[in-house]
Scaffold this motif. Structure first.
Motif, PDB file in Angstrom:
ATOM      1  N   TYR A  31       0.840  -1.186   0.000  1.00  0.00           N
ATOM      2  CA  TYR A  31       0.000   0.000   0.000  1.00  0.00           C
ATOM      3  C   TYR A  31       0.878   1.240   0.000  1.00  0.00           C
ATOM      4  N   GLU A  87       2.354  11.072  -4.245  1.00  0.00           N
ATOM      5  CA  GLU A  87       1.654   9.809  -4.019  1.00  0.00           C
ATOM      6  C   GLU A  87       1.337   9.122  -5.353  1.00  0.00           C
ATOM      7  N   THR A  88       0.857   9.879  -6.316  1.00  0.00           N
ATOM      8  CA  THR A  88       0.540   9.304  -7.623  1.00  0.00           C
ATOM      9  C   THR A  88       1.784   8.738  -8.291  1.00  0.00           C
ATOM     10  N   ILE A  91       2.684   5.463  -6.508  1.00  0.00           N
ATOM     11  CA  ILE A  91       1.777   4.361  -6.872  1.00  0.00           C
ATOM     12  C   ILE A  91       2.069   3.862  -8.275  1.00  0.00           C
ATOM     13  N   ARG A  95       3.278   0.152  -8.005  1.00  0.00           N
ATOM     14  CA  ARG A  95       2.050  -0.618  -8.249  1.00  0.00           C
ATOM     15  C   ARG A  95       1.675  -1.515  -7.066  1.00  0.00           C
ATOM     16  N   ASN A  99      -3.791  -0.822  -3.212  1.00  0.00           N
ATOM     17  CA  ASN A  99      -4.280   0.481  -3.668  1.00  0.00           C
ATOM     18  C   ASN A  99      -5.265   0.252  -4.798  1.00  0.00           C
ATOM     19  N   ASN A 103      -4.114   3.020  -9.677  1.00  0.00           N
ATOM     20  CA  ASN A 103      -3.242   1.863  -9.806  1.00  0.00           C
ATOM     21  C   ASN A 103      -3.512   1.157 -11.131  1.00  0.00           C
TER      22      ASN A 103
END
Length: 160
Positions: A31, A87-88, A91, A95, A99, A103
């Motif tokens: 996560y 954060e993006t 992610i 991956r 999330n 994702n």
């Protein structure tokens, strides 16, 4: 006004959890997220928070946590447009399995599946131990097979 705003953004940052796989050997990125208070968010995810009643028990994947990585930012970088962008990017780069939004992973686990997996882990707690012992036995068999093939190849080379 400024002191209140600075207190609100006191410990901003992004975090990433490394988790064990569900009833399989190995680990994976579990996560990723952002927070204005990293310590409180960590307590909420792992079920140690007493401040919010919804945090009781933690997230469905909290029993799989191996390690938590956090990047704390200075208070003046705690704006949402900065932390959301970080954060993006995190992610998209890692991956993580749990999330759901942002994702691109094809086998991400929605919340219903996460809860079902948690129930399965709680009803059979020894499954992880079985997989760990299986992975050790499997590794020994692979090494024994590789050594056998290597000895056979060397023996063939000398006897031809």
């Amino acid at each position: 006004m400024f002191a209140t705003w600075k207190r609100r953004y006191r410990h901003p940052g992004i975090y990433l959890y490394r988790t064990r796989r569900h009833m399989k050997p190995g680990t994976e990125w579990g996560y990723a997220g952002k927070s204005r208070n990293l310590e409180l968010r960590g307590d909420c995810h792992e079920g140690r928070c007493t401040r919010h009643p919804g945090c009781a028990g933690g997230k469905p994947w909290s029993d799989l946590v191996v390690k938590r990585h956090a990047l704390e930012l200075p208070w003046w970088l705690g704006f949402d447009w900065i932390t959301l962008s970080l954060e993006t990017a995190l992610i998209l780069a890692t991956r993580p399995r749990y999330n759901i939004q942002k994702n691109a992973r094809w086998n991400k686990a929605p919340i219903g599946l996460q809860l079902a997996q948690r129930r399965a882990r709680e009803t059979s707690p020894s499954t992880q131990d079985i997989w760990q012992s299986y992975s050790l036995a499997y590794a020994l068999i692979k090494w024994a097979g590789a050594v056998t093939i290597l000895i056979g190849g060397v023996g063939w080379w000398f006897t031809r």
